[in-house]
Design an enzyme around this catalytic site. Structure first.
Site, mmCIF file in Angstrom:
data_model
loop_
_atom_site.group_PDB
_atom_site.id
_atom_site.type_symbol
_atom_site.label_atom_id
_atom_site.label_comp_id
_atom_site.label_asym_id
_atom_site.label_seq_id
_atom_site.Cartn_x
_atom_site.Cartn_y
_atom_site.Cartn_z
ATOM 1 N N CYS A 1 5.441 -7.191 8.507
ATOM 2 C CA CYS A 1 6.014 -6.740 9.065
ATOM 3 C C CYS A 1 5.205 -5.375 10.321
ATOM 4 C CB CYS A 1 7.087 -5.359 8.651
ATOM 5 S SG CYS A 1 5.813 -3.935 7.859
ATOM 6 N N ASP B 1 3.018 8.164 6.063
ATOM 7 C CA ASP B 1 4.104 8.401 7.758
ATOM 8 C C ASP B 1 3.553 9.031 7.814
ATOM 9 O OD1 ASP B 1 5.320 6.159 6.236
ATOM 10 O OD2 ASP B 1 7.050 7.069 4.930
HETATM 11 N N1 EPU Z 1 2.616 -3.821 -2.327
HETATM 12 C C1 EPU Z 1 2.556 -4.978 -2.824
HETATM 13 N N2 EPU Z 1 3.380 -5.670 -3.752
HETATM 14 C C2 EPU Z 1 5.088 -4.500 -3.217
HETATM 15 C C3 EPU Z 1 5.601 -4.076 -3.284
HETATM 16 C C4 EPU Z 1 4.068 -3.128 -2.160
HETATM 17 O O1 EPU Z 1 1.686 -4.782 -2.479
HETATM 18 O O2 EPU Z 1 5.107 -6.078 -4.076
HETATM 19 C C5 EPU Z 1 2.435 -2.389 -1.788
HETATM 20 C C6 EPU Z 1 2.502 -2.523 0.145
HETATM 21 O O3 EPU Z 1 1.398 -4.011 0.810
HETATM 22 C C7 EPU Z 1 1.231 -0.884 -0.057
HETATM 23 C C8 EPU Z 1 1.568 -0.761 -0.892
HETATM 24 O O4 EPU Z 1 1.928 -1.294 -2.309
HETATM 25 O O5 EPU Z 1 0.240 -1.477 0.538
HETATM 26 C C9 EPU Z 1 2.715 0.665 -0.988
HETATM 27 O O6 EPU Z 1 4.039 0.136 -0.810
HETATM 28 P P1 EPU Z 1 4.823 0.348 -0.798
HETATM 29 O O7 EPU Z 1 5.516 -0.328 -2.480
HETATM 30 O O8 EPU Z 1 4.960 1.819 -2.337
HETATM 31 O O9 EPU Z 1 6.240 1.207 -0.003
HETATM 32 P P2 EPU Z 1 7.566 0.362 0.302
HETATM 33 O O10 EPU Z 1 7.903 1.304 -0.745
HETATM 34 O O11 EPU Z 1 8.185 -0.376 1.214
HETATM 35 C C10 EPU Z 1 8.309 3.242 1.285
HETATM 36 C C11 EPU Z 1 8.577 4.015 2.542
HETATM 37 C C12 EPU Z 1 7.074 3.915 3.560
HETATM 38 C C13 EPU Z 1 6.486 4.720 3.075
HETATM 39 C C14 EPU Z 1 5.471 3.388 1.613
HETATM 40 C C15 EPU Z 1 4.381 4.767 0.783
HETATM 41 C C16 EPU Z 1 10.628 3.561 2.900
HETATM 42 C C17 EPU Z 1 12.119 2.931 2.828
HETATM 43 N N3 EPU Z 1 9.937 3.418 2.930
HETATM 44 O O12 EPU Z 1 8.114 1.364 1.134
HETATM 45 O O13 EPU Z 1 8.267 4.641 4.666
HETATM 46 O O14 EPU Z 1 4.922 4.406 4.547
HETATM 47 O O15 EPU Z 1 6.789 3.941 0.564
HETATM 48 O O16 EPU Z 1 4.420 5.135 0.900
HETATM 49 O O17 EPU Z 1 11.320 4.261 1.699
HETATM 50 C C18 EPU Z 1 8.599 5.059 6.933
HETATM 51 O O18 EPU Z 1 9.624 5.555 6.815
HETATM 52 O O19 EPU Z 1 8.091 4.401 8.368
HETATM 53 C C19 EPU Z 1 8.256 3.322 6.160
HETATM 54 C C20 EPU Z 1 7.341 3.017 6.173
#
Ligand code: EPU
Length: 429
Positions: free
Chosen positions: A126, A316
């Site tokens: 993305c 964010d």
């Molecule tokens: N990551 C990995 N492997 C995984 C999962 C995550 O390497 O399997 C990495 C990601 O690439 C990133 C970091 O870990 O570098 C943190 O990612 P995280 O999993 O916490 O993010 P997410 O759950 O995909 C949610 C929010 C995002 C927000 C992030 C961080 C939702 C729907 N999305 O994403 O929100 O930036 O947590 O706080 O809850 C937004 O609302 O604009 C948005 C992008």
């Protein structure tokens, strides 16, 4: 495609109601897949991401009813949605649906926990980075699932059910923690999640799951312990206020000057961001009604910021804070540590006259005396709203293209800003 036109230079004064949090509403809606009873969610924001997830859930067999409008409700008071997954009719989430929204990948956990199998399209890259799902799949494997990747799909199987285990996340992941929680609540035995995300949206999901009958301790800390139960029931839960929307409007007021009450906002959900605003010279106070933000003539000072998992400064809000710093006195260094490619707003802010130099994961923002309006566009939701903030303080007209990004995450944005004196209008394209 719709555009938003802003004529900059107006102060913001008045009140802005804060909506329910998008990033809490999405996992809460997904949790409805865990029970055959009804999960009723109040304060759900009217956003295109919520509608897109509703379509995905109905594909799995979730019935949805939206409570009718009541006296005192308006398009900006959150809606109440009742979700009932009496039967899961399809355990597959296809590419066409998952590719529109990454969070929909999380359906893999409740479908696997309830049905013993799930097949979900891998979400793909993305605009803000590669965003892999390896840690989400690792969590499910730890709970005994067999995972295969085939033709772009993750296929998870646990024919004899999931079993509690220790899950240690090597880095903090919000989606990983949501996934682990939703799988562990129906697993046999005890699951310990180490290095869990402490984000308020995780705590909100855990609170709702607890109302549904789950046994969860430690949500909001980095060690969550879940004792699995055989089944979950229905519940009623109100989505917590959106801390990112709160921070965004706080930064808008800081940018234009003015005095605005952010109604229903909770300071404990974004203390680190509010502390940074205070350092920058903005007055912030918590009241019974919400958070009051004021800047009346005092200059903005440059402040250095580094994004971090909660309770640190949220990624964010990074783009919005950068917009604010474009007009501060001095140079602010903004480091992005969560996503590797979350600086797409830099080029667009430069079109408005901002002076920003990128060096690896750090942006050096040198404050300028004035910004001037221009046509701009952005490739993600938070970057788009940073351009709104800059446009509100720029001289002349700023046109923001690709408004559908804003509609994904900001309920009634133009109406909320217009009522406080901003000159903002939507032009249908
Ligand atoms: N990551 C990995 N492997 C995984 C999962 C995550 O390497 O399997 C990495 C990601 O690439 C990133 C970091 O870990 O570098 C943190 O990612 P995280 O999993 O916490 O993010 P997410 O759950 O995909 C949610 C929010 C995002 C927000 C992030 C961080 C939702 C729907 N999305 O994403 O929100 O930036 O947590 O706080 O809850 C937004 O609302 O604009 C948005 C992008």
């Amino acid at each position: 495609m719709d555009k938003i036109r802003i004529t900059g230079g107006q102060r913001l004064d008045g009140a802005i109601p804060i909506s329910g949090a998008k990033n809490a509403a999405l996992p809460l809606m997904i949790a409805s897949l865990l029970t055959d009873e009804t999960l009723t969610l109040a304060n759900v924001p009217r956003l295109s991401d919520v509608s897109a997830l509703s379509r995905i859930l109905s594909n799995h067999g979730v019935d949805r009813s939206i409570a009718g409008k009541r006296i005192g409700q308006s398009a900006e008071t959150g809606q109440t949605i009742a979700l009932t997954a009496r039967q899961i009719v399809d355990t597959c989430a296809p590419y066409e649906l998952v590719s529109t929204m990454r969070a929909s990948f999380w359906v893999i956990a409740p479908i696997l926990a309830r049905m013993g199998e799930a097949k979900v399209s891998l979400p793909g890259g993305c605009a803000i980075g590669t965003r892999p799902v390896d840690l989400l799949l690792m969590a499910l494997e730890r709970l005994g699932a067999e995972i295969e990747i085939e033709n772009g799909y993750a296929i998870a199987r646990a024919p004899r059910g999931l079993k509690g285990a220790e899950i240690v996340f090597p880095k903090v992941t919000v989606g990983g923690t949501h996934t682990a929680l939703m799988a562990a609540v129906l697993a046999q035995g005890t699951t310990v999640i180490e290095n869990a995300a402490r984000e308020p949206e995780v705590t909100d999901l855990a609170a709702c799951l607890t109302k549904m009958g789950a046994k969860i301790e430690g949500a909001g800390t980095s060690r969550i312990v879940v004792t699995g139960v055989a089944r979950l029931g229905g519940a009623h839960h109100a989505v917590l206020p959106d801390r990112i929307e709160t921070g965004t409007y706080a930064m808008a007021v800081a940018m234009t000057g003015g005095d605005v009450l952010l109604e229903g906002a909770r300071a404990d959900l974004l203390q680190s961001a509010l502390d940074v605003l205070v350092k920058a010279g903005v007055e912030v106070s918590s009241t019974k009604e919400g958070i009051r933000v004021r800047r009346n003539g005092q200059p903005l000072e440059a402040v250095d910021v580094e994004t971090d998992p909660f309770p640190g400064f949220p990624t964010d809000l990074q783009a919005q804070f950068m917009a604010l710093m474009t007009k501060a006195r001095g140079t602010s260094r903004i480091r992005e540590t969560i996503f590797e490619n979350r600086f797409m707003h830099v080029q667009e802010l430069a079109r408005l006259g901002a002076k920003i130099r990128l060096e690896g994961d750090c942006a050096h923002v040198e404050g300028v005396a004035k910004l001037t309006g221009a046509p701009v566009m952005a490739t993600d939701l938070r970057a788009s709203v940073s351009l709104v903030i800059a446009g509100l303080a720029a001289e002349g007209e700023t046109t923001i293209n690709r408004v559908y990004h804003l509609d994904r995450g900001f309920e009634a944005l133009e109406a909320k800003l217009t009522r406080c004196g901003a000159l903002v209008e939507r032009l249908s394209g």
